[in-house]
Scaffold this motif. Structure first.
Motif, PDB file in Angstrom:
ATOM      1  N   THR A 161      61.604  34.422  44.401  1.00 27.86           N
ATOM      2  CA  THR A 161      62.142  35.731  44.369  1.00 27.86           C
ATOM      3  C   THR A 161      61.228  36.660  42.805  1.00 27.86           C
ATOM      4  N   ALA A 162      60.876  37.608  42.761  1.00 28.80           N
ATOM      5  CA  ALA A 162      60.045  37.999  41.768  1.00 28.80           C
ATOM      6  C   ALA A 162      58.927  38.881  42.316  1.00 28.80           C
ATOM      7  N   VAL A 163      59.254  40.001  41.540  1.00 25.11           N
ATOM      8  CA  VAL A 163      57.764  40.912  41.469  1.00 25.11           C
ATOM      9  C   VAL A 163      56.678  40.844  41.585  1.00 25.11           C
ATOM     10  N   TYR A 164      56.542  41.500  43.533  1.00 23.12           N
ATOM     11  CA  TYR A 164      54.972  41.015  43.872  1.00 23.12           C
ATOM     12  C   TYR A 164      54.126  42.557  43.612  1.00 23.12           C
ATOM     13  N   TYR A 165      52.812  41.809  43.588  1.00 17.88           N
ATOM     14  CA  TYR A 165      52.087  42.750  43.030  1.00 17.88           C
ATOM     15  C   TYR A 165      50.798  43.131  43.932  1.00 17.88           C
ATOM     16  N   CYS A 166      50.026  44.089  44.501  1.00 15.40           N
ATOM     17  CA  CYS A 166      49.034  43.926  44.905  1.00 15.40           C
ATOM     18  C   CYS A 166      47.618  44.190  44.599  1.00 15.40           C
ATOM     19  N   ALA A 167      46.279  43.413  44.548  1.00 14.02           N
ATOM     20  CA  ALA A 167      45.777  43.600  43.577  1.00 14.02           C
ATOM     21  C   ALA A 167      44.042  43.783  43.814  1.00 14.02           C
ATOM     22  N   ALA A 168      43.553  44.318  44.123  1.00 18.54           N
ATOM     23  CA  ALA A 168      41.708  44.338  44.045  1.00 18.54           C
ATOM     24  C   ALA A 168      40.883  44.050  43.136  1.00 18.54           C
ATOM     25  N   GLY A 169      40.119  43.959  43.849  1.00 19.21           N
ATOM     26  CA  GLY A 169      39.016  43.285  42.511  1.00 19.21           C
ATOM     27  C   GLY A 169      37.344  42.887  44.110  1.00 19.21           C
ATOM     28  N   TYR A 170      36.619  43.097  43.200  1.00 16.75           N
ATOM     29  CA  TYR A 170      35.275  42.961  43.199  1.00 16.75           C
ATOM     30  C   TYR A 170      34.477  41.130  43.062  1.00 16.75           C
ATOM     31  N   VAL A 171      34.178  40.685  43.910  1.00 11.90           N
ATOM     32  CA  VAL A 171      34.133  39.028  44.226  1.00 11.90           C
ATOM     33  C   VAL A 171      33.209  38.826  43.135  1.00 11.90           C
ATOM     34  N   GLY A 172      33.558  37.533  42.691  1.00 13.86           N
ATOM     35  CA  GLY A 172      33.117  37.061  41.320  1.00 13.86           C
ATOM     36  C   GLY A 172      33.640  37.733  39.948  1.00 13.86           C
ATOM     37  N   SER A 173      34.416  38.703  39.708  1.00 14.92           N
ATOM     38  CA  SER A 173      34.438  39.973  38.149  1.00 14.92           C
ATOM     39  C   SER A 173      36.108  39.832  38.308  1.00 14.92           C
ATOM     40  N   GLY A 174      36.965  38.889  39.104  1.00  9.72           N
ATOM     41  CA  GLY A 174      38.278  39.256  38.498  1.00  9.72           C
ATOM     42  C   GLY A 174      39.145  40.377  39.658  1.00  9.72           C
ATOM     43  N   TRP A 175      40.431  41.241  39.192  1.00  9.72           N
ATOM     44  CA  TRP A 175      40.714  41.793  39.776  1.00  9.72           C
ATOM     45  C   TRP A 175      40.826  43.077  38.752  1.00  9.72           C
ATOM     46  N   GLN A 176      40.420  43.849  39.450  1.00  8.54           N
ATOM     47  CA  GLN A 176      40.336  45.816  38.346  1.00  8.54           C
ATOM     48  C   GLN A 176      41.433  46.474  38.802  1.00  8.54           C
TER      49      GLN A 176
END
Length: 113
Positions: free
Chosen positions: A86-101
Motif C-alpha cells: 500500500t502506497a502512492v506509486y509514482y512513475c518517473a523518467a530519466g536519462y541513463v546515468g543521470s538520475g530521475w528528472q
C-alpha cells in the motif's frame, strides 16, 4: 517530458493490479517508485528502452515491468499484492546515468488484509 500514470485502486491481499504510465517524450528509462504514509519514497522497478529491468528485492517475483515502445508507455503488473504494498506509486523518467528528472502525479494503491 510529462508523465501520466493510472491504474491504481483498492484490492484485497493476494490480488493483482496493473499500473500504466505514458510519457510525452522519450528518455532512456522509465521507472516506478512508491511512498507509503510516514515513509520515504522508495524504488520499485525500472526499465531501459534499450532493454533491461531492475526490481527492488521486496517485489521480485511478484511485480513485472514492461514497456510498449510504440506507445511510449510502461506497465507495472503487480501480483500477489500484500498490505505492505500500500502506497502512492509514482512513475518517473530519466536519462541513463543521470538520475530521475521527471515525475508523474502518483496513483494510490491500497491493499486490504
Amino acid at each position: 517530458v510529462q508523465l501520466q500514470a493510472s491504474g491504481g485502486g483498492l484490492v484485497q491481499a493476494g490480488g493483482s493490479l496493473r499500473l500504466s504510465c505514458t510519457a510525452s517524450g522519450r528518455t532512456g528509462r522509465l521507472g516506478w517508485f512508491r511512498q507509503a504514509p510516514g515513509k520515504e519514497r522508495e524504488f520499485v522497478s525500472s526499465i531501459w528502452w534499450s532493454g533491461g529491468t531492475v526490481y527492488a528485492e521486496s517485489v521480485k517475483g511478484r511485480f513485472t515491468i514492461s514497456g510498449d515502445n510504440a506507445k511510449n508507455t510502461v506497465y507495472l503488473q503487480m501480483n500477489s499484492l500484500k498490505p505492505e504494498d500500500t502506497a502512492v506509486y509514482y512513475c518517473a523518467a530519466g536519462y541513463v546515468g543521470s538520475g530521475w528528472q521527471y515525475w508523474g502525479q502518483g496513483t494510490q494503491v491500497t491493499v486490504s488484509s
